[in-house]
Write a protein that holds these residues in place. Structure first.
Motif, PDB file in Angstrom:
ATOM      1  N   LEU A 167     -27.532 -50.518  30.059  1.00  0.00           N
ATOM      2  CA  LEU A 167     -26.654 -50.956  31.143  1.00  0.00           C
ATOM      3  C   LEU A 167     -26.979 -52.383  31.568  1.00  0.00           C
ATOM      4  O   LEU A 167     -26.078 -53.217  31.718  1.00  0.00           O
ATOM      5  N   SER A 225     -25.802 -54.825  28.952  1.00  0.00           N
ATOM      6  CA  SER A 225     -24.342 -54.929  28.953  1.00  0.00           C
ATOM      7  C   SER A 225     -23.845 -55.725  30.150  1.00  0.00           C
ATOM      8  O   SER A 225     -22.897 -56.508  30.040  1.00  0.00           O
ATOM      9  N   LEU A 226     -24.484 -55.540  31.302  1.00  0.00           N
ATOM     10  CA  LEU A 226     -24.120 -56.330  32.482  1.00  0.00           C
ATOM     11  C   LEU A 226     -24.365 -57.823  32.231  1.00  0.00           C
ATOM     12  O   LEU A 226     -23.552 -58.665  32.615  1.00  0.00           O
ATOM     13  N   TYR A 282     -21.489 -59.036  29.705  1.00  0.00           N
ATOM     14  CA  TYR A 282     -20.201 -59.257  30.361  1.00  0.00           C
ATOM     15  C   TYR A 282     -20.297 -60.338  31.425  1.00  0.00           C
ATOM     16  O   TYR A 282     -19.377 -61.126  31.610  1.00  0.00           O
ATOM     17  N   LEU A 284     -15.860 -53.583  35.993  1.00  0.00           N
ATOM     18  CA  LEU A 284     -16.417 -52.566  36.887  1.00  0.00           C
ATOM     19  C   LEU A 284     -15.328 -51.917  37.726  1.00  0.00           C
ATOM     20  O   LEU A 284     -15.364 -50.704  37.969  1.00  0.00           O
ATOM     21  N   ALA A 340     -13.364 -49.597  35.357  1.00  0.00           N
ATOM     22  CA  ALA A 340     -14.197 -48.423  35.076  1.00  0.00           C
ATOM     23  C   ALA A 340     -14.304 -47.519  36.303  1.00  0.00           C
ATOM     24  O   ALA A 340     -14.294 -46.293  36.179  1.00  0.00           O
ATOM     25  N   TYR A 374     -13.121 -43.725  36.418  1.00  0.00           N
ATOM     26  CA  TYR A 374     -14.084 -42.684  36.774  1.00  0.00           C
ATOM     27  C   TYR A 374     -13.560 -41.828  37.923  1.00  0.00           C
ATOM     28  O   TYR A 374     -13.671 -40.595  37.890  1.00  0.00           O
ATOM     29  N   TYR A 404     -12.096 -51.643  25.893  1.00  0.00           N
ATOM     30  CA  TYR A 404     -12.515 -50.739  26.958  1.00  0.00           C
ATOM     31  C   TYR A 404     -11.326 -50.061  27.628  1.00  0.00           C
ATOM     32  O   TYR A 404     -11.435 -48.923  28.093  1.00  0.00           O
ATOM     33  N   PHE A 437     -21.351 -42.111  36.917  1.00  0.00           N
ATOM     34  CA  PHE A 437     -20.737 -43.420  36.712  1.00  0.00           C
ATOM     35  C   PHE A 437     -21.578 -44.275  35.770  1.00  0.00           C
ATOM     36  O   PHE A 437     -21.055 -45.058  34.994  1.00  0.00           O
ATOM     37  N   ARG A 438     -22.891 -44.113  35.809  1.00  0.00           N
ATOM     38  CA  ARG A 438     -23.758 -44.873  34.895  1.00  0.00           C
ATOM     39  C   ARG A 438     -23.431 -44.559  33.444  1.00  0.00           C
ATOM     40  O   ARG A 438     -23.392 -45.445  32.597  1.00  0.00           O
ATOM     41  N   TRP A 473     -20.317 -46.404  32.469  1.00  0.00           N
ATOM     42  CA  TRP A 473     -20.638 -47.806  32.203  1.00  0.00           C
ATOM     43  C   TRP A 473     -21.277 -47.976  30.843  1.00  0.00           C
ATOM     44  O   TRP A 473     -20.878 -48.822  30.057  1.00  0.00           O
ATOM     45  N   MET A 498     -19.205 -49.818  28.211  1.00  0.00           N
ATOM     46  CA  MET A 498     -19.560 -51.199  28.432  1.00  0.00           C
ATOM     47  C   MET A 498     -20.596 -51.679  27.420  1.00  0.00           C
ATOM     48  O   MET A 498     -20.868 -52.879  27.337  1.00  0.00           O
TER      49      MET A 498
END
Length: 158
Positions: free
Chosen positions: A32, A35-36, A39, A51, A54, A58, A123, A145-146, A149, A153
């Motif tokens: 995560l 990936s953050l 992006y 986000l 997503a 979600y 995505y 939610f993680r 992502w 992601m």
């Protein structure tokens, strides 16, 4: 961040080392974070957009899993609207102009300022697939939610 750039190779190398050094429960957090960074390198706005999309997917997914399948259609519509707005903004403004609507200033602004977000098609269709699968009653491995992502992601997909 281009895949053949030094920045990407550094991110990939650091991610691989960190992923192999930590225990299994923390591994999604490493992916995560990487990936953050990936992006976010394209811009904070692009990261915020992903986000937000997503988050909408979600929220709709949880409603679908609670038994209200209408939320799948709502989620798919919102995701497609976002995709169409970015990919076809200039085309839609051209169609409006051909219809006689005064959209020249908006078209000029869109040409200069609307950037295509990193991986938007990928995505978007991944999130749509999850919503459709949930609406069809398939059991998904997305618990939080993680996981959404990380699964959509993950920079290695792109």
């Amino acid at each position: 961040m281009l895949f053949h750039s030094h920045e990407f190779l550094a991110l990939l190398g650091i991610t691989l080392v960190a992923f192999n050094l930590v225990r299994t429960p923390q591994r999604p957090t490493i992916l995560l974070a990487a990936s953050l960074i990936f992006y976010g390198y394209a811009g904070v706005g692009m990261l915020a957009l992903f986000l937000a999309v997503a988050g909408v997917a979600y929220a709709c997914l949880r409603r679908v899993e609670a038994g209200d399948r209408r939320w799948a259609a709502i989620g798919v519509t919102m995701i497609l609207a976002n995709l169409l707005a970015f990919k076809y903004a200039v085309f839609l403004l051209d169609v409006a102009a051909a219809s006689g609507l005064p959209v020249a200033p908006a078209r000029d602004w869109a040409i200069r300022h609307v950037l295509l977000p990193v991986g938007i098609s990928f995505y978007s269709f991944q999130l749509i697939a999850v919503l459709v699968d949930a609406a069809r009653g398939q059991q998904l491995d997305v618990r939080g939610f993680r996981e959404v992502w990380v699964s959509f992601m993950f920079f290695g997909h792109l």
